[in-house]
Design a protein around this motif. Structure first.
Motif, PDB file in Angstrom:
ATOM      1  N   ALA A 110      -9.808   4.320  -4.040  1.00  0.00           N
ATOM      2  CA  ALA A 110      -8.524   3.836  -4.564  1.00  0.00           C
ATOM      3  C   ALA A 110      -8.016   2.656  -3.743  1.00  0.00           C
ATOM      4  O   ALA A 110      -7.543   1.648  -4.290  1.00  0.00           O
ATOM      5  N   ILE A 111      -8.109   2.772  -2.426  1.00  0.00           N
ATOM      6  CA  ILE A 111      -7.689   1.664  -1.548  1.00  0.00           C
ATOM      7  C   ILE A 111      -8.547   0.432  -1.798  1.00  0.00           C
ATOM      8  O   ILE A 111      -8.045  -0.695  -1.899  1.00  0.00           O
ATOM      9  N   PHE A 128      -7.565  -0.975  -5.536  1.00  0.00           N
ATOM     10  CA  PHE A 128      -6.219  -1.446  -5.877  1.00  0.00           C
ATOM     11  C   PHE A 128      -5.494  -2.170  -4.747  1.00  0.00           C
ATOM     12  O   PHE A 128      -4.538  -2.896  -4.985  1.00  0.00           O
ATOM     13  N   TYR A 129      -5.949  -1.968  -3.494  1.00  0.00           N
ATOM     14  CA  TYR A 129      -5.301  -2.656  -2.376  1.00  0.00           C
ATOM     15  C   TYR A 129      -6.102  -3.878  -1.938  1.00  0.00           C
ATOM     16  O   TYR A 129      -5.560  -4.972  -1.788  1.00  0.00           O
ATOM     17  N   PHE A 130      -7.412  -3.664  -1.770  1.00  0.00           N
ATOM     18  CA  PHE A 130      -8.253  -4.776  -1.331  1.00  0.00           C
ATOM     19  C   PHE A 130      -8.904  -5.528  -2.480  1.00  0.00           C
ATOM     20  O   PHE A 130      -9.410  -6.637  -2.289  1.00  0.00           O
ATOM     21  N   GLY A 131      -8.915  -4.929  -3.686  1.00  0.00           N
ATOM     22  CA  GLY A 131      -9.510  -5.601  -4.833  1.00  0.00           C
ATOM     23  C   GLY A 131     -10.995  -5.857  -4.684  1.00  0.00           C
ATOM     24  O   GLY A 131     -11.510  -6.892  -5.127  1.00  0.00           O
TER      25      GLY A 131
END
Length: 450
Positions: free
Chosen positions: A404-405, A408-411
């Motif tokens: 998920a990280i 959605f955070y690092f793409g």
């Protein structure tokens, strides 16, 4: 001293029907994937995502049934039929009430259910059509799964084979007629697949009721035990089954969370993963069969208080499972070009499918080890709390969180996200091997009941 010939014969007698049942179950799910894959990418993705509700529920049913097995296998070692029937009644009652909750959610809140897995309106609309029909099958499946798994635990595996085989044939025929509109039937696409699943599950339950009526002198469903649950066994059931039910729920939820992450990265990776999931299940047919075999054979010896034999059985079955997974890897290597050529819907799906299939070369052997230890050996010995910990923490705090990280955070790239989603088996391996070697999983949990 272990009689190797007798042991292998016992394993085969128990394993082969279970492996056939697992194969049929995979065939049932793959029928939808193959036929809808040929129908359209949207229909395949919609049914795959909508099917996650059913996937979670069925695993929860298996958690309830496996929880029953923890007690049933050991009471079977003592030949205590009455206690087994009471445990069966508890499992069926709990599973049916759970199915009602899932039915209400899937039928009346189908749009909300689909939005958990996708933000694509076209896929959501197709998924709603599927859920409105297939949700009725949740009610029938709750009874049949608990009953059939209990029959396995008392070494009556034939009825499961007949029930699942009939269910598969029914599903296959109805899918062929209704998805594409063959022989003058209406072309219904994803709704046709849902009808096929529903009818197959109704037939499955009919076989269960028929077999139960003909074998009432053996372990059977008795209304008096369902109506009034045994308080002592109910306490034991929740003590040893609650961790198992939570285990299956968290594992199913974690797997669904991974699918939800993929669902927001595009339909092509969802389609590729749908195909890969079927391939993985096929490759794991014997490994999961050996896990179920271990749950019964090891549990039965513990119930007889023959702990030394239980340890030997566990070691042998773990080795057999690993060998079967290597065979699965070899077959996958041979079949991979055909799978890609036959089921890749377009160039992007082909690229993702090649990647997801490559991941299986390490994933299958690792999952074979964890399946036999967690689903088989640990549960057979009543070590259900540790089984829960070893499954849930690596999944939720490992693969789900990391993917998920990454997404959605690092793409990060979809391919790297997929690798992280499939990393839980690597994380849990040292933990379960340590527990197995500690022998802390060996516990006799039966009671002397009147």
């Amino acid at each position: 001293m272990l009689d190797k010939t007798s042991f292998r014969k016992s394993v085969l007698i128990f394993l082969l029907p279970i492996a056939i049942q697992n194969l049929i179950n995979v065939a049932i799910s793959s029928t939808d994937v193959i036929m809808l894959g040929r129908y359209s990418e949207v229909a395949l993705s919609a049914s795959s995502l909508a099917g996650q509700i059913q996937f979670i529920l069925i695993l929860l049913f298996f958690g309830i049934a496996s929880g029953s097995t923890v007690l049933t296998a050991q009471y079977w070692g003592k030949k205590d039929i009455k206690s087994i029937e009471k445990v069966l009644a508890i499992g069926i009652k709990i599973a049916f009430f759970v199915s009602i909750g899932f039915f209400i959610f899937a039928f009346f809140f189908s749009r909300t259910a689909m939005r958990l897995f996708s933000n694509d309106e076209v896929i959501i609309l197709e998924g709603i059509k599927y859920l409105k029909i297939v949700s009725f099958s949740y009610l029938t499946t709750s009874i049949s799964i608990v009953y059939l798994v209990t029959m396995r635990s008392v070494e009556r595996v034939g009825v499961s084979t007949v029930a699942y085989a009939t269910s598969f044939i029914s599903n296959l025929i109805i899918n062929y007629l209704l998805i594409f509109g063959n022989f003058g039937f209406p072309e219904m696409g994803v709704e046709g697949a849902a009808i096929g699943t529903l009818v197959a599950r109704i037939i499955e339950l009919g076989i269960v009721f028929y077999y139960n009526s003909k074998n009432h002198h053996f372990v059977s469903i008795k209304w008096k035990y369902i109506k009034s649950l045994d308080p002592i066994l109910k306490k034991d059931f929740f003590k040893y089954s609650a961790p198992t039910m939570m285990n299956e729920l968290l594992w199913a939820g974690g797997t669904a969370a991974g699918i939800a992450i993929l669902g927001r990265l595009g339909t092509s990776i969802v389609a590729a993963n749908s195909i890969t999931s079927v391939v993985r299940q096929l490759a794991m047919v014997f490994a999961f069969g050996l896990a179920n075999t271990a749950a019964v054979m090891v549990g039965k010896e513990i119930g007889k208080k023959d702990f030394h034999t239980a340890e030997i059985y566990a070691k042998k079955l773990l080795f057999y499972s690993f060998l079967s997974s290597l065979v699965g890897v070899v077959l996958l290597y041979i079949a991979k070009p055909f799978i890609i050529r036959k089921f890749a819907l377009n160039a992007e799906v082909e690229d993702f499918l090649n990647h997801t299939l490559n991941i299986l070369f390490y994933y299958i052997p690792l999952q074979s080890i964890s399946a036999v230890l967690i689903v088989g050996v640990f549960r057979a010995g009543g070590d259900t709390k540790f089984a829960l910990i070893s499954d849930a923490i690596p999944l939720w705090c490992g693969s789900v969180l990391l993917s998920a990280i990454a997404a959605f955070y690092f793409g990060l790239s979809t391919k790297l996200v997929y690798i992280l989603i499939m990393s839980d088996e690597i994380i849990k391996l040292p933990l379960i091997i340590w527990r197995y070697r500690s022998r802390k999983w060996i516990n006799n949990i039966t009671r002397e009941l009147k």
